[in-house]
Design an enzyme around this catalytic site. Sequence first.
Site, PDB file in Angstrom:
ATOM      1  N   TYR A 114     -27.348  36.786   9.622  1.00 28.76           N
ATOM      2  CA  TYR A 114     -26.500  36.827   8.432  1.00 28.76           C
ATOM      3  C   TYR A 114     -26.767  35.570   7.611  1.00 28.76           C
ATOM      4  O   TYR A 114     -26.602  34.460   8.096  1.00 28.76           O
ATOM      5  CB  TYR A 114     -25.043  36.897   8.885  1.00 28.76           C
ATOM      6  CG  TYR A 114     -23.986  37.140   7.831  1.00 28.76           C
ATOM      7  CD1 TYR A 114     -24.278  37.296   6.497  1.00 28.76           C
ATOM      8  CD2 TYR A 114     -22.647  37.206   8.207  1.00 28.76           C
ATOM      9  CE1 TYR A 114     -23.284  37.525   5.559  1.00 28.76           C
ATOM     10  CE2 TYR A 114     -21.639  37.443   7.281  1.00 28.76           C
ATOM     11  CZ  TYR A 114     -21.969  37.591   5.959  1.00 28.76           C
ATOM     12  OH  TYR A 114     -20.982  37.819   5.034  1.00 28.76           O
ATOM     13  N   TYR A 167     -17.922  25.411  -0.948  1.00 21.50           N
ATOM     14  CA  TYR A 167     -18.324  26.653  -0.282  1.00 21.50           C
ATOM     15  C   TYR A 167     -19.264  26.336   0.882  1.00 21.50           C
ATOM     16  O   TYR A 167     -19.081  26.840   1.995  1.00 21.50           O
ATOM     17  CB  TYR A 167     -18.999  27.593  -1.283  1.00 21.50           C
ATOM     18  CG  TYR A 167     -19.315  28.957  -0.718  1.00 21.50           C
ATOM     19  CD1 TYR A 167     -18.377  29.983  -0.765  1.00 21.50           C
ATOM     20  CD2 TYR A 167     -20.545  29.221  -0.117  1.00 21.50           C
ATOM     21  CE1 TYR A 167     -18.655  31.237  -0.237  1.00 21.50           C
ATOM     22  CE2 TYR A 167     -20.832  30.468   0.410  1.00 21.50           C
ATOM     23  CZ  TYR A 167     -19.884  31.471   0.343  1.00 21.50           C
ATOM     24  OH  TYR A 167     -20.165  32.703   0.875  1.00 21.50           O
ATOM     25  N   TRP A 224      -9.585  34.133   7.072  1.00 20.27           N
ATOM     26  CA  TRP A 224     -10.750  33.543   6.395  1.00 20.27           C
ATOM     27  C   TRP A 224     -10.709  33.862   4.898  1.00 20.27           C
ATOM     28  O   TRP A 224     -10.979  33.003   4.071  1.00 20.27           O
ATOM     29  CB  TRP A 224     -12.043  34.032   7.038  1.00 20.27           C
ATOM     30  CG  TRP A 224     -13.272  33.442   6.415  1.00 20.27           C
ATOM     31  CD1 TRP A 224     -14.100  34.042   5.505  1.00 20.27           C
ATOM     32  CD2 TRP A 224     -13.816  32.141   6.638  1.00 20.27           C
ATOM     33  NE1 TRP A 224     -15.125  33.196   5.155  1.00 20.27           N
ATOM     34  CE2 TRP A 224     -14.969  32.020   5.836  1.00 20.27           C
ATOM     35  CE3 TRP A 224     -13.442  31.059   7.436  1.00 20.27           C
ATOM     36  CZ2 TRP A 224     -15.752  30.863   5.809  1.00 20.27           C
ATOM     37  CZ3 TRP A 224     -14.222  29.913   7.411  1.00 20.27           C
ATOM     38  CH2 TRP A 224     -15.352  29.820   6.609  1.00 20.27           C
ATOM     39  N   TRP A 225     -10.386  35.105   4.575  1.00 20.86           N
ATOM     40  CA  TRP A 225     -10.266  35.479   3.155  1.00 20.86           C
ATOM     41  C   TRP A 225      -9.251  34.586   2.453  1.00 20.86           C
ATOM     42  O   TRP A 225      -9.506  34.100   1.350  1.00 20.86           O
ATOM     43  CB  TRP A 225      -9.820  36.922   3.011  1.00 20.86           C
ATOM     44  CG  TRP A 225     -10.813  37.963   3.369  1.00 20.86           C
ATOM     45  CD1 TRP A 225     -12.160  37.800   3.605  1.00 20.86           C
ATOM     46  CD2 TRP A 225     -10.544  39.352   3.532  1.00 20.86           C
ATOM     47  NE1 TRP A 225     -12.725  39.012   3.906  1.00 20.86           N
ATOM     48  CE2 TRP A 225     -11.757  39.977   3.860  1.00 20.86           C
ATOM     49  CE3 TRP A 225      -9.390  40.119   3.431  1.00 20.86           C
ATOM     50  CZ2 TRP A 225     -11.855  41.349   4.085  1.00 20.86           C
ATOM     51  CZ3 TRP A 225      -9.473  41.479   3.654  1.00 20.86           C
ATOM     52  CH2 TRP A 225     -10.699  42.085   3.980  1.00 20.86           C
ATOM     53  N   HIS A 284     -18.509  26.778   5.018  1.00 18.73           N
ATOM     54  CA  HIS A 284     -19.379  27.606   5.856  1.00 18.73           C
ATOM     55  C   HIS A 284     -20.131  26.783   6.904  1.00 18.73           C
ATOM     56  O   HIS A 284     -20.475  27.305   7.959  1.00 18.73           O
ATOM     57  CB  HIS A 284     -20.336  28.426   4.996  1.00 18.73           C
ATOM     58  CG  HIS A 284     -19.695  29.654   4.449  1.00 18.73           C
ATOM     59  ND1 HIS A 284     -18.843  29.623   3.374  1.00 18.73           N
ATOM     60  CD2 HIS A 284     -19.750  30.944   4.858  1.00 18.73           C
ATOM     61  CE1 HIS A 284     -18.403  30.850   3.138  1.00 18.73           C
ATOM     62  NE2 HIS A 284     -18.936  31.672   4.021  1.00 18.73           N
TER      63      HIS A 284
END
Length: 104
Positions: free
Chosen positions: A41, A18, A76-77, A22
Site C-alpha cells: 500500500y 500528512y 483514523w478518519w 503516516h
Amino acid sequence: MKREAFKMFLKPGFEKEYEKRHAAIWPELKKMLSDGGVYDYSIYWDKDTNILFACQKTKGEESSQDMGANPIVQKWWDYMADIMEVNPDNSPVTIPLPEVFHMD
C-alpha cells in the site's frame, strides 16, 4: 490478488503534517489492514494539485475502502479529517481510478 488505486484530496498547507501522521501510523491500524489482506500500500502526493494517489494490493476482494465499519478506521478518519477533504462521516473523499495498464 487484486490491485486498486484511488485518489483523495489533501487540504493545502498540510503536506508535512500528512507525512508526519503516516510516518507514525498506528500499529493497530496497520495490523487491521494487514489482517484484512491489504498489502503493498503506497500513497503519492501531487504537489501541484494536492491530490493524493493511493495504490494497494489485496489478497481477497475486500480493500481498505471496504473497511469503514471498523472502529479503528473510523478513529483514523476522525484523526485525519482536519487535513483532508472528507465526507459527512469523516471518511476521506475518494475517487476510484480504473487501471489502464499494468506490467509485471
